[in-house]
Design an enzyme around this catalytic site. Structure first.
Site, mmCIF file in Angstrom:
data_model
loop_
_atom_site.group_PDB
_atom_site.id
_atom_site.type_symbol
_atom_site.label_atom_id
_atom_site.label_comp_id
_atom_site.label_asym_id
_atom_site.label_seq_id
_atom_site.Cartn_x
_atom_site.Cartn_y
_atom_site.Cartn_z
ATOM 1 N N GLU A 15 -81.943 33.086 -51.546
ATOM 2 C CA GLU A 15 -81.076 32.274 -50.667
ATOM 3 C C GLU A 15 -81.914 31.612 -49.582
ATOM 4 O O GLU A 15 -82.770 32.262 -48.972
ATOM 5 C CB GLU A 15 -80.015 33.184 -50.043
ATOM 6 C CG GLU A 15 -78.716 32.480 -49.769
ATOM 7 C CD GLU A 15 -78.024 32.007 -51.049
ATOM 8 O OE1 GLU A 15 -78.114 30.798 -51.343
ATOM 9 O OE2 GLU A 15 -77.409 32.839 -51.738
ATOM 10 N N HIS A 16 -81.652 30.340 -49.356
ATOM 11 C CA HIS A 16 -82.396 29.532 -48.379
ATOM 12 C C HIS A 16 -83.872 29.420 -48.763
ATOM 13 O O HIS A 16 -84.734 29.278 -47.902
ATOM 14 C CB HIS A 16 -82.270 30.104 -46.959
ATOM 15 C CG HIS A 16 -80.891 29.905 -46.383
ATOM 16 N ND1 HIS A 16 -80.471 28.704 -45.857
ATOM 17 C CD2 HIS A 16 -79.834 30.738 -46.279
ATOM 18 C CE1 HIS A 16 -79.228 28.821 -45.438
ATOM 19 N NE2 HIS A 16 -78.805 30.044 -45.690
ATOM 20 N N THR A 17 -84.158 29.522 -50.041
ATOM 21 C CA THR A 17 -85.544 29.359 -50.492
ATOM 22 C C THR A 17 -85.775 27.997 -51.136
ATOM 23 O O THR A 17 -86.904 27.539 -51.212
ATOM 24 C CB THR A 17 -85.937 30.455 -51.500
ATOM 25 O OG1 THR A 17 -84.933 30.492 -52.516
ATOM 26 C CG2 THR A 17 -86.066 31.810 -50.849
ATOM 27 N N ASP A 18 -84.692 27.351 -51.594
ATOM 28 C CA ASP A 18 -84.940 26.138 -52.407
ATOM 29 C C ASP A 18 -85.511 24.986 -51.588
ATOM 30 O O ASP A 18 -86.344 24.246 -52.074
ATOM 31 C CB ASP A 18 -83.718 25.719 -53.245
ATOM 32 C CG ASP A 18 -82.515 25.255 -52.456
ATOM 33 O OD1 ASP A 18 -82.457 25.508 -51.236
ATOM 34 O OD2 ASP A 18 -81.633 24.620 -53.068
ATOM 35 N N GLY A 32 -68.844 28.061 -51.343
ATOM 36 C CA GLY A 32 -70.244 28.394 -51.633
ATOM 37 C C GLY A 32 -70.518 28.533 -53.114
ATOM 38 O O GLY A 32 -71.563 29.051 -53.513
ATOM 39 N N LEU A 33 -69.592 28.075 -53.960
ATOM 40 C CA LEU A 33 -69.819 28.156 -55.412
ATOM 41 C C LEU A 33 -70.149 26.785 -55.995
ATOM 42 O O LEU A 33 -70.093 26.573 -57.195
ATOM 43 C CB LEU A 33 -68.613 28.780 -56.112
ATOM 44 C CG LEU A 33 -68.275 30.200 -55.643
ATOM 45 C CD1 LEU A 33 -67.184 30.816 -56.494
ATOM 46 C CD2 LEU A 33 -69.504 31.098 -55.666
ATOM 47 N N SER A 34 -70.454 25.873 -55.105
ATOM 48 C CA SER A 34 -71.006 24.579 -55.481
ATOM 49 C C SER A 34 -70.064 23.675 -56.276
ATOM 50 O O SER A 34 -70.426 23.135 -57.318
ATOM 51 C CB SER A 34 -72.312 24.796 -56.239
ATOM 52 O OG SER A 34 -73.197 23.824 -55.826
ATOM 53 N N GLU A 44 -76.108 13.537 -53.532
ATOM 54 C CA GLU A 44 -75.566 14.392 -52.462
ATOM 55 C C GLU A 44 -76.313 14.167 -51.142
ATOM 56 O O GLU A 44 -75.712 14.117 -50.069
ATOM 57 C CB GLU A 44 -75.619 15.874 -52.885
ATOM 58 C CG GLU A 44 -75.026 16.787 -51.843
ATOM 59 C CD GLU A 44 -74.233 17.966 -52.391
ATOM 60 O OE1 GLU A 44 -73.953 18.011 -53.600
ATOM 61 O OE2 GLU A 44 -73.887 18.838 -51.589
ATOM 62 N N ASP A 72 -78.448 23.937 -56.546
ATOM 63 C CA ASP A 72 -77.062 23.828 -56.995
ATOM 64 C C ASP A 72 -76.943 22.929 -58.215
ATOM 65 O O ASP A 72 -76.259 23.252 -59.192
ATOM 66 C CB ASP A 72 -76.174 23.244 -55.876
ATOM 67 C CG ASP A 72 -76.103 24.162 -54.678
ATOM 68 O OD1 ASP A 72 -76.658 25.270 -54.754
ATOM 69 O OD2 ASP A 72 -75.496 23.758 -53.674
#
Ligand code: ADP
Ligand code: MG
Length: 366
Positions: free
Chosen positions: A37-40, A124-126, A160, A172
């Site tokens: 999480e928060h790595t991309d 949060g499920l895109s 986006e 995502d």
């Protein structure tokens, strides 16, 4: 363009008629991220899977000179000409996809587009990536465009960022474009190397919406992103992905050290999980991920911490954490195969007693 109800029903009827005659259908799933999480946006590693809920887009040629976009979920119709500026509503995601396809040197005539989705919006499920990927797949099939699934994800991300104004990484859109519900998708967001991996033996996923809207998510996200960029700059690397060992962070000021430590330990958790580990170990990594998101990255809030701790103390749960950007939205758990629904009932009841109203998202409620 705002239409009166009578005009809406007339336009919708025309839209549906035309889709029946000339339309194509395309779909794409939402996703849930298990680790990474928060790595991309730090060029790092992620491990999402597709969820059963999908977005379906029906599209065909518009008989007049306008695009007509209708969302079944929002009950909203947006009509615009091919030269109108970017709209404000949900239509900006579709408009953005059209623009990026045009930038890729294709000409798209006015279209009728009907959106129908079971992906929860804003949890949060895109749902945004599912919408973009489904629409781009539809454009690919209607116009026989030469885009592979990676290119679709890249175009969706570009749409986006440039047209919906969301500074997102590529996770995502890659998950929606490449993942399935039977595998974990390991993705290196820098090289786009990827691999479909099995779930840990004897496990399945459970996703519960905390019922807390992600009101602070956007500003929090932009701030964290800026902090990561500053940490990378001070460390003299292109992105935090280039740091493997947290002892290299000693020179950073305290706040940046915490942010960077989350990213680096989170990347290492994904790399460990990729090796193929037991469900129990995978669960431990998810618990560690939540602690890191809460203490170092500081994107959790009391309700999410409560839901995660209820999940973590429930039998047959290997591990749990918040998923998505944080500040609200959903939590994901890895649980004993076949037990997710039963666990969800117990957990939702305890969560309710704590004063919150959650809901089951995955497995898809029937
Ligand atoms: P999520 O985590 O669900 O992706 P976002 O805020 O990124 O949350 O995206 C949600 C936005 O995507 C919605 O506000 C809407 O503009 C658009 N969207 C997603 N699904 C749909 C849909 N089925 N119909 C219309 N708009 C949708
Ligand atoms: Mg989104």
């Amino acid at each position: 363009m705002n239409l009166r109800p009578r005009e809406i029903s007339l336009t919708l009827r025309l839209l549906c008629d035309s889709l029946e005659k000339t339309g194509v259908n395309a779909s794409a799933p939402g996703r849930v991220n298990l680790l990474g999480e928060h790595t991309d946006y730090n060029d790092g590693f992620v491990l999402p899977t597709a969820i059963p809920q999908t977005t379906i887009v029906h599209l065909g040629f518009s008989p007049d000179r306008q695009h007509h976009f209708y969302s079944h979920e929002l009950e909203e119709l947006v009509s615009l000409t091919t030269t109108d500026p970017t709209p404000q509503s949900f239509a900006r995601y579709l408009f953005g996809c059209l623009r990026v396809v045009e930038q890729a040197k294709y000409t798209v005539p006015p279209l009728n587009v009907y959106v129908n989705s079971s992906v929860p919006i804003g949890s949060g499920l895109s749902s945004s990536a599912a919408l973009e990927v489904a629409f781009l797949r539809g454009l690919r099939s209607l116009f026989s465009l030469d885009f592979d699934d990676i290119r679709i994800a890249q175009l969706a991300q570009q749409a986006e960022i440039e047209y919906a104004g969301v500074q997102c990484g590529i996770m995502d859109q890659m998950a929606s474009s490449l993942a399935d519900t039977q595998h974990l998708l390991f993705l290196d967001t820098r090289s786009l190397d990827r691999q479909l991996l099995p779930f840990p033996i004897g496990s399945e996923i459970l996703v519960i919406d905390s019922g807390i809207p992600r009101t602070l998510a956007e500003s929090g996200h932009n701030q964290r992103r800026a902090e990561c960029e500053e940490a990378a700059r001070q460390l003299g690397v292109k992105a935090l992905r280039d740091i493997i060992d947290i002892t290299q962070l000693e020179t950073l000021p305290e706040l940046l050290k915490k942010r960077a430590r989350h990213v680096i330990t989170e990347n290492n958790r994904v790399l460990e999980a990729k090796q193929g580990i037991t469900a129990a170990r995978f669960g431990d990594l998810m618990n560690d991920s939540h602690a890191s998101l809460r203490d170092d990255y500081q994107v959790s809030i009391a309700g999410l911490d409560r839901l995660v701790s209820i999940l973590q103390s429930t039998p047959d749960v290997f591990g749990a954490r918040l998923t998505g950007a944080g500040f609200g939205g959903a939590c994901v758990a890895l649980v004993t195969e076949g037990k997710a629904i039963e666990i969800a009932k117990t957990v939702l009841e305890s969560y309710r007693k704590a004063g919150y109203t959650g809901r089951l998202l995955v497995p898809e409620p029937t």
